[in-house]
Design an enzyme around this catalytic site. Structure first.
Site, PDB file in Angstrom:
ATOM      1  CE  LYS A   9      -3.754  -2.326   2.542  1.00  0.00           C
ATOM      2  NZ  LYS A   9      -4.721  -2.190   3.657  1.00  0.00           N
ATOM      3  CE1 TYR A  49      -9.067  -2.937   0.706  1.00  0.00           C
ATOM      4  CE2 TYR A  49      -8.489  -0.913  -0.423  1.00  0.00           C
ATOM      5  CZ  TYR A  49      -8.139  -1.984   0.374  1.00  0.00           C
ATOM      6  OH  TYR A  49      -6.848  -2.104   0.844  1.00  0.00           O
ATOM      7  CG  ASN A 112      -3.407  -2.626   7.081  1.00  0.00           C
ATOM      8  OD1 ASN A 112      -3.272  -2.157   5.952  1.00  0.00           O
ATOM      9  ND2 ASN A 112      -4.476  -3.311   7.458  1.00  0.00           N
ATOM     10  CG  HIS A 115      -5.024  -6.401  -0.312  1.00  0.00           C
ATOM     11  ND1 HIS A 115      -6.232  -6.463   0.343  1.00  0.00           N
ATOM     12  CD2 HIS A 115      -5.080  -7.331  -1.308  1.00  0.00           C
ATOM     13  CE1 HIS A 115      -6.998  -7.383  -0.253  1.00  0.00           C
ATOM     14  NE2 HIS A 115      -6.320  -7.919  -1.253  1.00  0.00           N
ATOM     15  CD  GLU A 126      -8.459  -9.423  -3.456  1.00  0.00           C
ATOM     16  OE1 GLU A 126      -9.244  -8.956  -2.608  1.00  0.00           O
ATOM     17  OE2 GLU A 126      -7.345  -9.897  -3.158  1.00  0.00           O
TER      18      GLU A 126
HETATM   19  P1  IDP Z   1      -7.402  -7.196   5.768  1.00  0.00           P
HETATM   20  O1  IDP Z   1      -6.620  -6.185   4.972  1.00  0.00           O
HETATM   21  O2  IDP Z   1      -6.605  -7.719   6.926  1.00  0.00           O
HETATM   22  O3  IDP Z   1      -7.975  -8.302   4.904  1.00  0.00           O
HETATM   23  P2  IDP Z   1     -10.114  -6.159   5.901  1.00  0.00           P
HETATM   24  O4  IDP Z   1     -11.048  -6.439   7.017  1.00  0.00           O
HETATM   25  O5  IDP Z   1     -10.361  -6.846   4.599  1.00  0.00           O
HETATM   26  O6  IDP Z   1      -8.629  -6.437   6.435  1.00  0.00           O
HETATM   27  O7  IDP Z   1     -10.122  -4.598   5.665  1.00  0.00           O
HETATM   28  C1  IDP Z   1      -9.550  -4.034   4.492  1.00  0.00           C
HETATM   29  C2  IDP Z   1      -8.714  -2.848   4.892  1.00  0.00           C
HETATM   30  O8  IDP Z   1      -9.571  -1.840   5.408  1.00  0.00           O
HETATM   31  C3  IDP Z   1      -7.706  -3.118   6.016  1.00  0.00           C
HETATM   32  O9  IDP Z   1      -6.491  -3.667   5.561  1.00  0.00           O
HETATM   33  C4  IDP Z   1      -7.517  -1.732   6.603  1.00  0.00           C
HETATM   34  O10 IDP Z   1      -6.616  -0.977   5.792  1.00  0.00           O
HETATM   35  C5  IDP Z   1      -8.908  -1.125   6.462  1.00  0.00           C
HETATM   36  N1  IDP Z   1      -9.685  -1.272   7.668  1.00  0.00           N
HETATM   37  C6  IDP Z   1     -10.290  -2.386   8.135  1.00  0.00           C
HETATM   38  N2  IDP Z   1     -10.939  -2.159   9.277  1.00  0.00           N
HETATM   39  C7  IDP Z   1     -10.745  -0.852   9.554  1.00  0.00           C
HETATM   40  C8  IDP Z   1     -11.175   0.002  10.609  1.00  0.00           C
HETATM   41  O11 IDP Z   1     -11.863  -0.385  11.546  1.00  0.00           O
HETATM   42  N3  IDP Z   1     -10.770   1.311  10.531  1.00  0.00           N
HETATM   43  C9  IDP Z   1     -10.001   1.794   9.508  1.00  0.00           C
HETATM   44  N4  IDP Z   1      -9.579   1.024   8.503  1.00  0.00           N
HETATM   45  C10 IDP Z   1      -9.953  -0.281   8.518  1.00  0.00           C
HETATM   46 MG    MG Z   2      -9.396  -8.186   3.388  1.00  0.00          MG
END
Ligand code: IDP
Ligand code: MG
Length: 149
Positions: A9, A49, A112, A115, A126
């Site tokens: 990212k 997304y 984070n 992805h 994807e």
């Molecule tokens: P993942 O990346 O671990 O699969 P997902 O639940 O698919 O997590 O969420 C996609 C992305 O959305 C996450 O990587 C993060 O960047 C963002 N995200 C998820 N939950 C939150 C939140 O509660 N607050 C802000 N960003 C979030």
């Molecule tokens: Mg995810």
């Protein structure tokens, strides 16, 4: 052979962690079959997304992923989807295990770093969304016999 879609990212790119992140999948023994560096369009971000469209963080997520370039990749190997998720670590870097990418380099859920597809079916969707067939390389590294019995 199983494939997964990974994307470093904007925060991972801006922080100079591209090499470090790729190294982890490379030294583990998975095979790189697709790689590109791009600024993500709003359309691609919203499609990528799509499952999170109704979540409150969706607008900031799209804003963030389109804000600065990303490294998009496809990696191949038996069990690569689940294994890559383990290497990446939990969604929230603050609670992700040390030794994982998010656990080692992050502190905030909105930053984070990377992805990774969450299941083989998601990975297929994807990979097809981010890469054309001709952008993926079918090859087998010469060291394969030293990685597989
Ligand atoms: P993942 O990346 O671990 O699969 P997902 O639940 O698919 O997590 O969420 C996609 C992305 O959305 C996450 O990587 C993060 O960047 C963002 N995200 C998820 N939950 C939150 C939140 O509660 N607050 C802000 N960003 C979030
Ligand atoms: Mg995810």
């Amino acid at each position: 052979m199983e494939r997964t879609f990974l994307a470093i990212k904007p925060d991972g790119v801006q922080r100079g962690l591209v090499g470090e992140i790729i190294r982890r999948f490379e030294t583990k023994g998975f095979t790189l079959v697709g790689l590109k560096f791009l600024k993500v369009s709003r359309e691609l971000a919203e499609q990528h997304y799509d499952v999170h469209r109704s979540r409150p963080f969706f607008p900031s997520l799209v804003e963030f992923i389109t804000s600065s370039p990303v490294v998009a990749m496809v990696w191949e190997g038996d069990g690569v989807v689940a294994a890559a998720r383990k290497i990446i670590g939990a969604t929230n870097p603050l609670t992700a295990e040390p030794g994982t990418i998010r656990g080692d380099f992050g502190i905030n859920i909105g930053r984070n770093l990377i992805h990774g597809s969450d299941a083989p079916e998601t990975a297929k969707r994807e990979v097809a969304l981010w890469f054309k067939d001709e952008e993926l390389v079918n090859w087998q590294p010469d060291i394969t016999p030293w990685l597989h019995e």
